[in-house]
Design a protein around this motif. Structure first.
Motif, PDB file in Angstrom:
ATOM      1  N   GLY A   1    -110.469 104.933  25.473  1.00 54.29           N
ATOM      2  CA  GLY A   1    -109.418 105.322  24.532  1.00 54.29           C
ATOM      3  C   GLY A   1    -109.599 106.688  23.905  1.00 54.29           C
ATOM      4  O   GLY A   1    -108.653 107.252  23.378  1.00 54.29           O
ATOM      5  N   GLY A   2    -110.807 107.239  23.940  1.00 51.50           N
ATOM      6  CA  GLY A   2    -111.055 108.519  23.310  1.00 51.50           C
ATOM      7  C   GLY A   2    -110.270 109.646  23.971  1.00 51.50           C
ATOM      8  O   GLY A   2    -110.017 109.616  25.173  1.00 51.50           O
ATOM      9  N   ILE A   3    -109.849 110.612  23.175  1.00 51.94           N
ATOM     10  CA  ILE A   3    -109.028 111.723  23.669  1.00 51.94           C
ATOM     11  C   ILE A   3    -109.798 113.024  23.519  1.00 51.94           C
ATOM     12  O   ILE A   3    -110.379 113.308  22.464  1.00 51.94           O
ATOM     13  N   VAL A   4    -109.769 113.809  24.587  1.00 51.66           N
ATOM     14  CA  VAL A   4    -110.405 115.123  24.580  1.00 51.66           C
ATOM     15  C   VAL A   4    -109.357 116.152  24.953  1.00 51.66           C
ATOM     16  O   VAL A   4    -108.587 115.960  25.891  1.00 51.66           O
ATOM     17  N   SER A   5    -109.324 117.230  24.212  1.00 51.81           N
ATOM     18  CA  SER A   5    -108.404 118.309  24.531  1.00 51.81           C
ATOM     19  C   SER A   5    -109.018 119.156  25.637  1.00 51.81           C
ATOM     20  O   SER A   5    -110.156 119.612  25.526  1.00 51.81           O
ATOM     21  N   LEU A   6    -108.262 119.370  26.712  1.00 48.20           N
ATOM     22  CA  LEU A   6    -108.757 120.149  27.845  1.00 48.20           C
ATOM     23  C   LEU A   6    -108.317 121.607  27.765  1.00 48.20           C
ATOM     24  O   LEU A   6    -109.121 122.516  27.923  1.00 48.20           O
ATOM     25  N   PHE A   7    -107.025 121.788  27.597  1.00 44.22           N
ATOM     26  CA  PHE A   7    -106.476 123.142  27.578  1.00 44.22           C
ATOM     27  C   PHE A   7    -105.330 123.231  26.591  1.00 44.22           C
ATOM     28  O   PHE A   7    -104.623 122.271  26.364  1.00 44.22           O
TER      29      PHE A   7
END
Lengths: 116, 107
Positions: free
Chosen positions: B41-47
């Motif tokens: 569920g964790g969200i990581v910003s890529l670009f």
């Protein structure tokens, strides 16, 4: 590495109760956000916050919702009278400056809210 | 009304394959974001893109402002790339999200 933290990780509440979800953004960040994701659905923007006031809010963010930065570190989302449909994962995020060199949003791990 | 469409919805690839995920949006934007949501569920910003192209490791993101279209490419895909990839448009300080592309990379 600095990170956004959220508490609690899981909150269970009865319909009609008030809940407060807490977030600690990264310390030198100035923009703060709340999002929600209902199970199986897309992420939805709720509200953005800058300089101690709401910058923008979505249609979802009605009078039942409020945000606050009560001190220099916490950023909270309050739902006054929870409804069943408020059950979702709530994500907090923060970022530095608008148009800054680093404009990435950093997301917290989320709080799963279950309304019974 | 802001609409963000992603394709494909689901994608299965063999390890090592080159992957492309597409995103179309409907109105003028301040920026276009690509995010990765892990199975937990964790969200990581890529670009974050407002023009051109960005590269980070095996990931490349491009945007065509005139066509209101962005792509995320993954080179030499790996099972650890398995996740949901989400496109989001940023208009002012509001965000509109796509439904995500679920990527599974098989060893």
């Amino acid at each position: 590495e600095p990170e956004v933290t959220q508490t609690p990780s899981h909150q269970v509440t009865q319909m009609g109760q008030e809940v407060i979800l807490r977030c600690v953004p990264i310390s030198n960040h100035l923009y703060f956000y709340w999002y929600r994701q209902i199970l199986g659905q897309k992420v939805e923007f709720l509200v953005s916050f800058y300089n101690n006031e709401i910058s923008e809010k979505s249609e979802i963010f009605d009078d039942q919702f409020s945000v606050e930065r009560p001190d220099g570190s916490n950023f909270t989302l309050k739902i006054r009278s929870t409804k069943l449909e408020d059950s979702a994962m709530y994500f907090c995020a923060s970022r530095m400056l608008r148009g800054g060199v680093t404009d990435t949003q950093y997301f917290g791990p989320g709080t799963r809210l279950t309304v019974l | 009304k802001n609409e963000v469409e992603q394709s494909p919805q689901n994608l299965t690839a063999q390890e090592g394959e080159f992957i492309t995920i597409n995103c179309s949006y409907s109105v003028g934007i301040s920026a276009l974001h690509w995010l990765q949501q892990h199975p937990g569920g964790g969200i990581v910003s890529l670009f974050m893109l407002s023009s051109g192209k960005k590269k980070h490791g095996r990931l490349i993101a491009t945007i065509n402002i005139q066509e209101k279209h962005s792509s995320l490419h993954i080179t030499a895909s790996h099972p650890r790339d398995s996740a949901v990839y989400i496109c989001a448009e940023n208009t002012g300080n509001q965000f509109y999200f796509g439904t995500g592309t679920s990527l599974t990379v098989i060893p």
